[in-house]
Design an enzyme around this catalytic site. Sequence first.
Site, PDB file in Angstrom:
ATOM      1  N   SER A 109       0.833  -1.195   0.000  1.00  0.00           N
ATOM      2  CA  SER A 109       0.000   0.000   0.000  1.00  0.00           C
ATOM      3  C   SER A 109       0.875   1.255   0.000  1.00  0.00           C
ATOM      4  CB  SER A 109      -0.897  -0.006   1.238  1.00  0.00           C
ATOM      5  OG  SER A 109      -1.737   1.114   1.233  1.00  0.00           O
ATOM      6  N   GLY A 110       0.593   2.168  -0.965  1.00  0.00           N
ATOM      7  CA  GLY A 110       1.367   3.406  -1.051  1.00  0.00           C
ATOM      8  C   GLY A 110       2.558   3.328  -1.981  1.00  0.00           C
ATOM      9  N   THR A 114      -2.010   2.625  -8.129  1.00  0.00           N
ATOM     10  CA  THR A 114      -3.155   3.306  -8.750  1.00  0.00           C
ATOM     11  C   THR A 114      -2.692   4.326  -9.789  1.00  0.00           C
ATOM     12  OG1 THR A 114      -4.504   2.980  -6.777  1.00  0.00           O
ATOM     13  CG2 THR A 114      -5.192   4.726  -8.267  1.00  0.00           C
ATOM     14  N   ASN A 159      -0.893   5.529   3.210  1.00  0.00           N
ATOM     15  CA  ASN A 159      -1.117   6.008   1.840  1.00  0.00           C
ATOM     16  C   ASN A 159      -2.276   7.000   1.845  1.00  0.00           C
ATOM     17  OD1 ASN A 159      -1.537   6.326  -0.886  1.00  0.00           O
ATOM     18  ND2 ASN A 159      -1.963   4.180  -1.316  1.00  0.00           N
ATOM     19  N   SER A 162      -5.309   5.485  -0.771  1.00  0.00           N
ATOM     20  CA  SER A 162      -5.236   4.025  -0.788  1.00  0.00           C
ATOM     21  C   SER A 162      -6.509   3.425  -1.394  1.00  0.00           C
ATOM     22  CB  SER A 162      -5.050   3.502   0.638  1.00  0.00           C
ATOM     23  OG  SER A 162      -5.040   2.091   0.637  1.00  0.00           O
ATOM     24  N   SER A 163      -6.329   2.508  -2.358  1.00  0.00           N
ATOM     25  CA  SER A 163      -7.498   1.789  -2.927  1.00  0.00           C
ATOM     26  C   SER A 163      -8.024   0.845  -1.864  1.00  0.00           C
ATOM     27  CB  SER A 163      -7.071   0.981  -4.163  1.00  0.00           C
ATOM     28  OG  SER A 163      -6.568   1.819  -5.159  1.00  0.00           O
ATOM     29  N   GLY A 386      -2.780  -3.054  -1.990  1.00  0.00           N
ATOM     30  CA  GLY A 386      -1.447  -3.623  -1.762  1.00  0.00           C
ATOM     31  C   GLY A 386      -1.378  -4.397  -0.468  1.00  0.00           C
ATOM     32  N   GLU A 388      -0.671  -5.257   3.182  1.00  0.00           N
ATOM     33  CA  GLU A 388      -0.797  -4.327   4.313  1.00  0.00           C
ATOM     34  C   GLU A 388      -0.390  -4.969   5.630  1.00  0.00           C
ATOM     35  OE1 GLU A 388      -4.389  -1.367   2.876  1.00  0.00           O
ATOM     36  OE2 GLU A 388      -4.849  -2.913   4.358  1.00  0.00           O
TER      37      GLU A 388
END
Length: 1089
Positions: A109-110, A114, A159, A162-163, A386, A388
């Site tokens: 994540s981050g 995306t 993030n 974050s998605s 991502g 985590e």
Amino acid sequence: MAKYHWQSQNVKQSGVDDMVLLSKITEEAIVENLKKRYMDDYIFTYIGPVLISVNPFKQMPYFTEREIELYQGAAQYENPPHIYALSDNMYRNMMIEGENQCVIISGESGAGKTVAAKYIMGYISKVSGGGSKVQHVKDIILQSNPLLEAFGNAKTVRNNNSSRFGKYFEIQFSRGGEPDGGKISNFLLEKSRVVSQNEGERNFHIYYQLIEGTNAQQKEGLGIMTPDYYNYLNQSGTYKVDGTDDRKEYQDTMEAMQVIGIPGDIQTQVLQIIAGILHLGNISFIEAGNYAQVESTDLLAFPAYLLGIDPTRLQDKLTSRKMDSKWAGKTESINVTLNQEQATYTRDALAKALYARLFDYLVEAINKAIQKPHEEFSIGVLDIYGFEIFQRNGFEQFCINFVNEKLQQIFIELTLKAEQEEYVQEGIKWKPIDYFNNKIVCDLIENKLNPPGIMSVLDDVCATMHAKGEGADGTLLQKLQAAVGAHEHFNNWNSGFVIHHYAGKVSYDINGFCERNRDVLFPDLIELMQNSDYVFIQSLFPENLNTDKKGRPTTASSKIKRQANDLVNTLMKCTPHYIRCIKPNETKRPKDWEESRAKHQVEYLGLRENIRVRRAGYAYRRVFNKFLMRYAILTAETWPCWRGPEQQGVLHLLRSVNMDNDQYQMGRTKVFVKNPESLFLLEEMRERKFDTFARIIQKSWRRFIARKKYEQMREEASDILYNSKERRKNSINRNFVGDYIGLEQKPELRQFLAKRERVDFSDSVNKFDRRFKSIKRDLILTPKGIYLIGREKVKKGPEKGQIKEVLKRKMEFGSISGVSLSTRQDDFFILHESQYDSLLESTFKTEFLSLLSKRYEEVLKRKLSISFNDRLEFRVKKEGWGGGGSRVVAFQRGQGDLAQLKPGGKSLNVTIGDGLPKNSKPTRKSSPQHHGGGRKNFAGNAHQNGRANFSRGPANQPSDVMYSSPHRQNRPPNAALPKLGSQKAPRPPSQNQYNQRNLDFLNVPDQGMSGKQRKRSISQRPPPAPKPQPRPQGPQCRALYQYTGQDVDEITFDVNDIFDLVKEDPSGWWTGRIRGKEGLFPGNYVEKI
């Protein structure tokens, strides 16, 4: 013009572009190379075809139109690493191979997944063609990003964007490569975020966009307050994100809804649902005698109003629910009053269900807007949450990390395991390379039996333990210890369990696992929403509550397991491409490099093993018949069809390009090529072949189109003079050129025109004054009018004595009343204008009149008046005290084709012989006559081969060297070429004419291996061309005028070139040899020496 790249200006070399070229393959060397490049703002690096992307945490300067143009159609090695190179490779592979492509973007994540997905979609949108329908699809594809980000992304501690859902976006293409459809699959939206967030995090972006972006009227209608007022937003204490403008993003979200085609009334109801969820969260409960009671009934009214339901029914459904009781074969419904904890759970369940179903509606709205009836080609972009690790990791992190584990398994399967297995199957010499296969971790989570995986145990506990809360979670922990406690990648701890993922150990808090896995929405709440006043809200709850429920309800874990496996199956059917994203720090600041964090990611992403397999392996492999089909065109033996075993055909092609033996291996069914450079050699040669053939086709087609156009122009011009004027012998079949002055090279003439004014016609003409004295003028016709340009000596100033161009006259179309001509074959015409007339003489009068008539009619919407008479009168310009008056030109029959002029007072007598009859028409060229029918299209290129070949008179007129006449000093004779009716024939073909016509196109510049192969392919072409024998020194000639060959069997020469005269022919077309090429040329362009 050479193209320069954003990196090419930097002299300093920053690490290596492709880490396959690293001298030492260790984690430390990989991290050091990535760091070096990151600090120099180079965020992309390759491992063969795999792209490594490091998040720069700032906007980089190399994502402009210039880079799109640079990477389009370029080979990977031609430019520095870039996401556009991978995108272009995907798009071209899809078009060339006819196979679906996908890109798997992975990383924690981050790490920038995306943003990478956005750049890919943006690039493909730019480079693919299409009309308005295709543009509409492109707009929807690009606008889906801000919409889904608003409803599916949130700020987390790791993030800022974050998605919180997974997305697989398939862009569908027509066979021509235009994006004409698409499809989105979404996975596991993190619904729990709607009702609670950790410290330092935010709810989904849309809530803050709504609060900041709505106008005063909307705020009043939706009951919008500050974010700290809402229970669903104030738990974390974080409302703003650095660098995010929620007000602007609200406008982007609303615009995206508009583009996608969501109606205005539905857009309003979407906002009502979002606001309704916020107000729903402010309904709190107190305990009254073990039962829940709404603390403030005033707070029920606004959410009920926004959702179109009755406040009393809402209160009732939040504090009690209907349960079915079975007794003695009968089913009885009873109302059960809920306690405070259960009521809060029910409220949150309704809020989560509303949000999740709204999100599904938005995804479906995008799909409906871009769906197509049948699939052809597609490129899939996987942008998924991502890996985590948080301070507290719950059920959502467990699901997210499971999906990432599955993606890592695909990467291992296709890049490490499958590649090595393929070498063994094909009998390729290979030394196996060890790597960690994470299938063991995937099985630990998803196995059904022997032993059952964590998800199977979880579903069993949820099915047997109906009670909510700690009891079920405690039972789950005990059962997990019994089922998988001995597994090497599983450990227990006091509050949950630990899994040794590929990316590291993660401790999961067991609290809430069963509750979130059940994911059940009580029928009472569904019924409540189905009775909403709004049809749109009713449509979000389509369940039929009257049907009997059989079997276990679907759990969240079984759903994500099914979706993950469906995704894997989809990806396995495509040709995969990989982007491995790396997050360099936790501070989210540019140029901040945390060594230990980067090394950890390099280790768990398996980059070292990836490099080792890549270095030992083969970059390209293709089954024999596909390889043959693609490169057959390179040799005469393989094109159009190879006769023999496919393996031998492949070997023949590889040897024909002189590929080194150590650069390829032949498997049982495939050929393996080691280095990309070897493949680029094949591609480059193939491109050149196609380019050559395309040029030949284009040349023939353009010649055909030009000939048709010129024939049409000649006929239109001829119609103006038909039955009214005699025609010159040499002019009737002449092609039209338009610019006989060469204005491109004459800025001194163009200065009188507007900057981009188009020129229809230009010629150097004779203009006659009141005393019938001939003066040279440059006549220019444009869409704005007619210009007559002369020359005068400068009388004063620094340029005194110099001759300068002067605009003598400009005539607007509106001021022209008509044109007069004689009925004889002379070249005179009179332009009648409102003030005074102009008597002019031009060889190309017919072409000029034709173009003038067209422009005149376009501008004034009426036809130009053209009159024919052998006695013409014109008015002259008024000068000084003298009157303007008029002059007469009389035409009489005489001898010869040259006009004889006899001025006398106010009249001019012109005598000239008979021309072609007045009813003469240009002859149409049928295709069989073209080749032998003289140099019919020579005049169309008169501006290249000197001035055109038409008789002018009178011969004794003084010449004016100041006037524009291109190549004046090298002007060909009046009878420039053999008569148009004569044949080149019998035009005996020269000795090497056949071979020249067939092989001349191969004479492109030699370059490296491609050049060697080209020479070999020429020398091997059956039947072999006989080498011309050295000829004894024969007669020679010198060029008097420039000539440019108009066909492949003609030669080209410049003034004063000396070359061999091979043969003279009565037709006027002689054969000569210059610079090793033998061909035809017009004999009257040279003198024998």
